[in-house]
Design an enzyme around this catalytic site. Structure first.
Site, PDB file in Angstrom:
ATOM      1  N   LYS A 103      40.836  47.857   7.042  1.00 45.76           N
ATOM      2  CA  LYS A 103      40.750  49.298   7.258  1.00 45.76           C
ATOM      3  C   LYS A 103      40.137  49.915   6.011  1.00 45.76           C
ATOM      4  O   LYS A 103      40.490  49.536   4.881  1.00 45.76           O
ATOM      5  CB  LYS A 103      42.147  49.850   7.519  1.00 45.76           C
ATOM      6  N   SER A 178      46.046  55.780  13.044  1.00 50.68           N
ATOM      7  CA  SER A 178      44.732  55.965  12.436  1.00 50.68           C
ATOM      8  C   SER A 178      43.931  54.674  12.247  1.00 50.68           C
ATOM      9  O   SER A 178      42.731  54.720  11.961  1.00 50.68           O
ATOM     10  CB  SER A 178      44.896  56.635  11.070  1.00 50.68           C
ATOM     11  N   SER A 202      50.449  54.461  12.493  1.00 53.05           N
ATOM     12  CA  SER A 202      49.053  54.034  12.439  1.00 53.05           C
ATOM     13  C   SER A 202      48.778  52.542  12.500  1.00 53.05           C
ATOM     14  O   SER A 202      47.632  52.135  12.680  1.00 53.05           O
ATOM     15  CB  SER A 202      48.386  54.627  11.200  1.00 53.05           C
TER      16      SER A 202
END
Length: 553
Positions: A103, A178, A202
């Site tokens: 990420k 997210s 997330s």
């Protein structure tokens, strides 16, 4: 910006290449074990493994827009590992030559760390985050960085730098977030597994929305230093993968950093949880005799096309758990209301202080804002309208003052969290529970352009620091835009430091029958290019929905 935010997945793929070869390694649904089998039996080289994933990203990223950047050194690293294979090196790590996506809020010395924000496009850490260093030490090849909801502040996975990531199962829906770029990429077999972060939902939201497994560890198990922060109280980091065993392998490596003076929460880890290999006892659990509390307040029993599939999937999995010998204990306590618990969310108090500290570190080079206020004073950010109040409040709030709830100070919120944590333990003790279960989201993952990712249940674990393993439990009925249906996931929540038991439970559920499906377009067999260099993949920012204007706060 386009009138429609829905990108088309172009299935007719052609390459203008000087040289091709048919892949000797099939990356579709590949695991750590299957990758190692191909490598250690001589069926494939590390370069071929890496190239097979690069080919998928180059050809198919337009279907989901999950990748922000690729690591230009990935092939060189693969060649070095092939030399180790030829030398019969007996000390190969547990993630040896395993293609991994990060990420894009994990610091890496060889790639920018952007958080999906245009003003951080040239932000260059000089050192890897400790968790990233541990992955590299274990042999992982970092393929690149995945998109996220900008600065990890929501669950729609849209950013000014990365554009809108599209759910690989339904081109009209978001991928959760997210960590939605990681979720979409792993679902589409762009890597064997990937990393995420979790402040409220997330890690678990994209796992649920992409038919994947994830683990939100107990706060402190894995150091968070070198990761773009939001909340000291609630932030954790962890893995997302296509099977439980890969989650256990990745968690073992990420947690191997141990105590880190830059994240004093790591001092909380008890001796019994230090240095654990979560794969060693993974297969030794049993569902028989388990007592699982079903949080009924975390379900929406309204009959609708968005909630009924979730309730049906939960009814099916609880029935199967009972048949396997588990006892399902209904938990009806009004305390467990995800909406009401949000009053104790610490983000508004902690965000500015945490980000200012991150942006001012001496190890962060390149052109970048020095404060959160400076970042939001530009016109190069994306905040969805439903979060305008959150961000503007955070910019003037701190742990030393009252904030969006004027009647609650930061110390009031922390007392509320302490009371909630005690109440959760009391519920476990009073009902003799081994774990709690509930859907990650009360409704299907929301359509692109929605005001927010509504209906998620992650707040309980986020506030109490509890570990959660998320597993796929079903799909909604198929539609024209979702030929396999929309994935549905369930959380299994335990008391702190119970990761080993939670993973064992998840593994036993996984063995009851495969639930996960591959996205239809991702089943394609592609030719693997004999790359001379890593291709450049640019995210599509032309697909940002009109509902999310850039530079407005």
């Amino acid at each position: 910006m386009p009138k429609s935010p829905r990108p088309l997945c172009i299935l007719a793929i052609s390459f203008c290449l000087a040289q091709h070869t048919w892949a000797t390694f099939d990356p579709r649904e590949a695991t750590v074990a299957s990758t190692h089998h191909s490598l250690y039996t001589g069926l494939a080289t590390c370069r071929e493994v890496v190239s097979s994933f690069l080919a998928r990203i180059e050809a198919l990223n337009n279907c989901t827009n999950a990748i922000i950047s690729l690591n230009p050194d990935a092939l060189a690293e693969a060649d070095a590992y092939d030399e180790e294979l030829l030398a019969n090196n007996a000390t190969l790590g547990p993630l040896f030559c395993v293609p991994t996506l990060l990420k894009d809020n994990y610091d890496t010395a060889d790639l920018p760390t952007t958080g999906g924000n245009l003003d951080l496009a040239n932000s260059r850490p000089s050192v890897d985050a400790p968790a990233v260093a541990a992955l590299k030490k274990a042999g992982a090849i970092i393929l690149g960085k995945s998109n996220l909801h900008e600065l990890a502040l929501e669950g729609l996975s849209v950013s000014s730098l990365g554009g809108q990531t599209v759910n690989p199962y339904d081109s009209t829906r978001t991928p959760g977030g997210s960590s939605g770029g990681t979720g979409a990429a792993v679902a589409a077999s762009f890597a064997v597994w990937g990393t995420g972060t979790d402040t409220v939902n997330s890690l678990r939201s994209p796992a649920s929305a992409n038919s994947l497994f994830s683990c939100r560890p107990t706060r402190g198990l894995i150091t968070r230093s070198g990761v773009i922060p939001i909340s000291y109280t609630q932030d954790v980091i962890g893995p997302i993968a296509r099977c439980v065993e890969d989650v256990a392998t990745a968690l073992t490596v990420m947690a191997s950093v141990g105590y880190d003076s830059m994240d004093n929460a790591t001092a909380l880890v008890p001796p019994s949880s230090r240095g654990l290999d979560y794969t060693t006892e993974l297969t030794k659990g049993s569902l028989k005799g388990l007592r699982l509390g079903l949080l009924e307040g975390f379900m929406n029993m309204t009959n609708s096309s968005e909630t009924t599939p979730v309730n049906g999937a939960m009814a099916n999995i609880t029935s199967r758990l009972r048949r396997a010998g588990a006892t399902i204990v209904p938990i009806k306590d009004n305390l467990y209301n995800a909406t009401a618990l949000a009053v104790f969310d610490t983000q508004r108090y902690e965000y500015r202080e945490e980000m200012d500290s991150y942006l001012q570190r001496s190890s962060l080079g390149g052109r970048h804002p020095q404060t959160l206020n400076e970042l939001y004073n530009s016109s190069r950010f994306l905040v969805i309208p439903s979060q305008y109040e959150y961000v503007t409040t955070a910019l003037v709030s701190s742990t030393g003052n009252q904030t969006w709830n004027s009647h609650l100070s930061y110390s009031d919120v922390q007392r509320g969290i302490a009371n909630l944590t005690l109440a959760l333990r009391s519920t476990f003790a009073a009902n003799n529970l081994d774990a709690m279960i509930y859907p990650e989201q009360k409704n299907l993952v929301v359509p692109i352009g929605s005001p927010s990712q509504s209906g998620r249940n992650g707040i309980l674990a986020a506030l109490t620091g509890s570990p959660v393993v998320t597993i796929p439990v079903g799909f909604s009925p198929a539609t024209a835009t979702a030929p396999e249906g929309v994935p549905i996931g369930m959380e299994i929540l335990g008391l702190p430091w119970s990761e080993e038991t939670l993973l064992q439970t998840a593994y036993q559920v996984e063995q009851m029958g495969r639930v996960r499906k591959t996205p239809t377009w991702a089943t394609q067999v592609l030719e693997t290019r004999m790359y001379q260099e890593v291709p450049v993949v640019k995210p599509n920012t032309g697909n940002i929905p009109l509902q999310y204007p850039i530079g407005i706060l």
